[in-house]
Design a protein around this motif. Structure first.
Motif, PDB file in Angstrom:
ATOM      1  N   VAL A  25      40.847  21.230  37.678  1.00 43.81           N
ATOM      2  CA  VAL A  25      40.088  21.307  36.433  1.00 43.81           C
ATOM      3  C   VAL A  25      40.153  22.752  35.951  1.00 43.81           C
ATOM      4  N   ASP A  26      40.799  22.966  34.819  1.00 46.40           N
ATOM      5  CA  ASP A  26      40.892  24.302  34.234  1.00 46.40           C
ATOM      6  C   ASP A  26      39.579  24.579  33.504  1.00 46.40           C
ATOM      7  N   VAL A  27      38.809  25.530  34.014  1.00 45.31           N
ATOM      8  CA  VAL A  27      37.480  25.767  33.455  1.00 45.31           C
ATOM      9  C   VAL A  27      37.533  26.336  32.040  1.00 45.31           C
ATOM     10  N   ARG A  28      38.611  27.012  31.699  1.00 49.97           N
ATOM     11  CA  ARG A  28      38.728  27.551  30.339  1.00 49.97           C
ATOM     12  C   ARG A  28      38.976  26.415  29.345  1.00 49.97           C
ATOM     13  N   ALA A  29      39.847  25.490  29.707  1.00 51.30           N
ATOM     14  CA  ALA A  29      40.204  24.403  28.798  1.00 51.30           C
ATOM     15  C   ALA A  29      39.206  23.244  28.848  1.00 51.30           C
ATOM     16  N   ASP A  30      38.754  22.899  30.054  1.00 51.56           N
ATOM     17  CA  ASP A  30      37.930  21.702  30.232  1.00 51.56           C
ATOM     18  C   ASP A  30      36.454  21.979  30.464  1.00 51.56           C
ATOM     19  N   GLY A  31      36.105  23.209  30.814  1.00 54.92           N
ATOM     20  CA  GLY A  31      34.722  23.527  31.138  1.00 54.92           C
ATOM     21  C   GLY A  31      34.338  22.961  32.497  1.00 54.92           C
ATOM     22  N   VAL A  32      33.090  23.156  32.866  1.00 58.93           N
ATOM     23  CA  VAL A  32      32.567  22.655  34.135  1.00 58.93           C
ATOM     24  C   VAL A  32      31.340  21.813  33.814  1.00 58.93           C
ATOM     25  N   PRO A  33      31.283  20.575  34.309  1.00 56.40           N
ATOM     26  CA  PRO A  33      30.108  19.742  34.045  1.00 56.40           C
ATOM     27  C   PRO A  33      28.822  20.424  34.510  1.00 56.40           C
ATOM     28  N   VAL A  34      27.766  20.255  33.752  1.00 55.54           N
ATOM     29  CA  VAL A  34      26.483  20.893  34.054  1.00 55.54           C
ATOM     30  C   VAL A  34      26.004  20.537  35.460  1.00 55.54           C
ATOM     31  N   GLU A  35      26.152  19.266  35.859  1.00 56.65           N
ATOM     32  CA  GLU A  35      25.674  18.866  37.186  1.00 56.65           C
ATOM     33  C   GLU A  35      26.457  19.563  38.297  1.00 56.65           C
ATOM     34  N   VAL A  36      27.726  19.837  38.063  1.00 55.86           N
ATOM     35  CA  VAL A  36      28.532  20.572  39.056  1.00 55.86           C
ATOM     36  C   VAL A  36      28.047  22.011  39.135  1.00 55.86           C
ATOM     37  N   LEU A  37      27.820  22.636  37.990  1.00 51.23           N
ATOM     38  CA  LEU A  37      27.307  24.007  37.983  1.00 51.23           C
ATOM     39  C   LEU A  37      25.963  24.098  38.697  1.00 51.23           C
ATOM     40  N   GLU A  38      25.086  23.128  38.443  1.00 52.64           N
ATOM     41  CA  GLU A  38      23.766  23.147  39.067  1.00 52.64           C
ATOM     42  C   GLU A  38      23.865  23.029  40.580  1.00 52.64           C
ATOM     43  N   LYS A  39      24.701  22.114  41.065  1.00 49.89           N
ATOM     44  CA  LYS A  39      24.863  21.935  42.509  1.00 49.89           C
ATOM     45  C   LYS A  39      25.507  23.167  43.140  1.00 49.89           C
ATOM     46  N   ALA A  40      26.518  23.713  42.474  1.00 52.78           N
ATOM     47  CA  ALA A  40      27.191  24.898  43.002  1.00 52.78           C
ATOM     48  C   ALA A  40      26.244  26.097  43.013  1.00 52.78           C
ATOM     49  N   PHE A  41      25.427  26.227  41.968  1.00 51.40           N
ATOM     50  CA  PHE A  41      24.473  27.334  41.923  1.00 51.40           C
ATOM     51  C   PHE A  41      23.414  27.178  43.006  1.00 51.40           C
ATOM     52  N   ALA A  42      23.007  25.935  43.270  1.00 52.48           N
ATOM     53  CA  ALA A  42      22.044  25.694  44.344  1.00 52.48           C
ATOM     54  C   ALA A  42      22.633  26.102  45.694  1.00 52.48           C
ATOM     55  N   ALA A  43      23.944  25.908  45.850  1.00 52.67           N
ATOM     56  CA  ALA A  43      24.606  26.235  47.114  1.00 52.67           C
ATOM     57  C   ALA A  43      24.914  27.728  47.251  1.00 52.67           C
ATOM     58  N   PHE A  44      25.302  28.386  46.151  1.00 53.26           N
ATOM     59  CA  PHE A  44      25.804  29.758  46.252  1.00 53.26           C
ATOM     60  C   PHE A  44      24.956  30.799  45.541  1.00 53.26           C
ATOM     61  N   GLY A  45      24.029  30.362  44.708  1.00 50.04           N
ATOM     62  CA  GLY A  45      23.184  31.310  43.988  1.00 50.04           C
ATOM     63  C   GLY A  45      23.985  32.230  43.090  1.00 50.04           C
ATOM     64  N   SER A  46      23.566  33.473  43.020  1.00 53.13           N
ATOM     65  CA  SER A  46      24.204  34.428  42.112  1.00 53.13           C
ATOM     66  C   SER A  46      25.639  34.766  42.514  1.00 53.13           C
ATOM     67  N   ALA A  47      26.056  34.415  43.730  1.00 54.98           N
ATOM     68  CA  ALA A  47      27.442  34.648  44.152  1.00 54.98           C
ATOM     69  C   ALA A  47      28.419  33.832  43.309  1.00 54.98           C
ATOM     70  N   LEU A  48      27.925  32.818  42.616  1.00 50.71           N
ATOM     71  CA  LEU A  48      28.782  31.993  41.771  1.00 50.71           C
ATOM     72  C   LEU A  48      29.272  32.752  40.537  1.00 50.71           C
ATOM     73  N   VAL A  49      28.549  33.801  40.157  1.00 51.62           N
ATOM     74  CA  VAL A  49      28.913  34.590  38.981  1.00 51.62           C
ATOM     75  C   VAL A  49      29.784  35.765  39.421  1.00 51.62           C
ATOM     76  N   ASN A  50      30.965  35.859  38.837  1.00 51.01           N
ATOM     77  CA  ASN A  50      31.906  36.922  39.167  1.00 51.01           C
ATOM     78  C   ASN A  50      31.605  38.146  38.304  1.00 51.01           C
ATOM     79  N   THR A  51      30.852  39.077  38.867  1.00 49.68           N
ATOM     80  CA  THR A  51      30.452  40.266  38.108  1.00 49.68           C
ATOM     81  C   THR A  51      31.557  41.327  38.065  1.00 49.68           C
ATOM     82  N   ARG A  52      32.710  41.041  38.664  1.00 50.84           N
ATOM     83  CA  ARG A  52      33.839  41.975  38.595  1.00 50.84           C
ATOM     84  C   ARG A  52      34.882  41.526  37.574  1.00 50.84           C
ATOM     85  N   SER A  53      34.604  40.432  36.873  1.00 45.99           N
ATOM     86  CA  SER A  53      35.590  39.868  35.941  1.00 45.99           C
ATOM     87  C   SER A  53      35.631  40.621  34.615  1.00 45.99           C
ATOM     88  N   THR A  54      36.735  40.446  33.928  1.00 45.70           N
ATOM     89  CA  THR A  54      36.903  41.020  32.598  1.00 45.70           C
ATOM     90  C   THR A  54      35.853  40.444  31.652  1.00 45.70           C
TER      91      THR A  54
END
Length: 103
Positions: A25-54
């Motif tokens: 799933v290309d996140v730029r073209a297709d996005g990420v379903p909200v329920e997937v983001l919620e579950k992933a955030f519950a698992a990884f917290g703020s580590a899910l956000v890449n603060t080193r990205s452009t």
């Protein structure tokens, strides 16, 4: 198994080469379903956000102050990659630990 990432991301490409039966799933073209983001955030917290990205460096301080899930919904390329979902379990990145668990 489903892999969320970017088609031009070297790390995502390495992960894709390892698996035969993975849905990409290309996140730029297709996005990420909200329920997937919620579950992933519950698992990884703020580590899910890449603060080193452009993308992160291009955000204003006001935008960076938004809740992580709102930021990821607006800017899916902010997500650390790859995010791999297998049987309802999530794995983040392509570290040796992730490789040995999935391999």
């Amino acid at each position: 198994m489903r892999l969320y990432g970017l088609k031009n991301c070297d790390t995502c490409r390495k992960a894709l080469k390892t698996f035969n039966d993975v849905e990409f799933v290309d996140v730029r073209a297709d996005g990420v379903p909200v329920e997937v983001l919620e579950k992933a955030f519950a698992a990884f917290g703020s580590a899910l956000v890449n603060t080193r990205s452009t993308t992160w460096r291009g955000l204003t301080e006001e935008e960076r102050a938004k809740p992580a899930l709102d930021l990821l919904a607006e800017h899916p390329t902010l997500m650390k990659r790859p995010l791999i979902e297998r049987n309802g379990e999530f794995f983040l990145g392509w570290t040796t630990d992730v490789q040995s668990t999935l391999g």
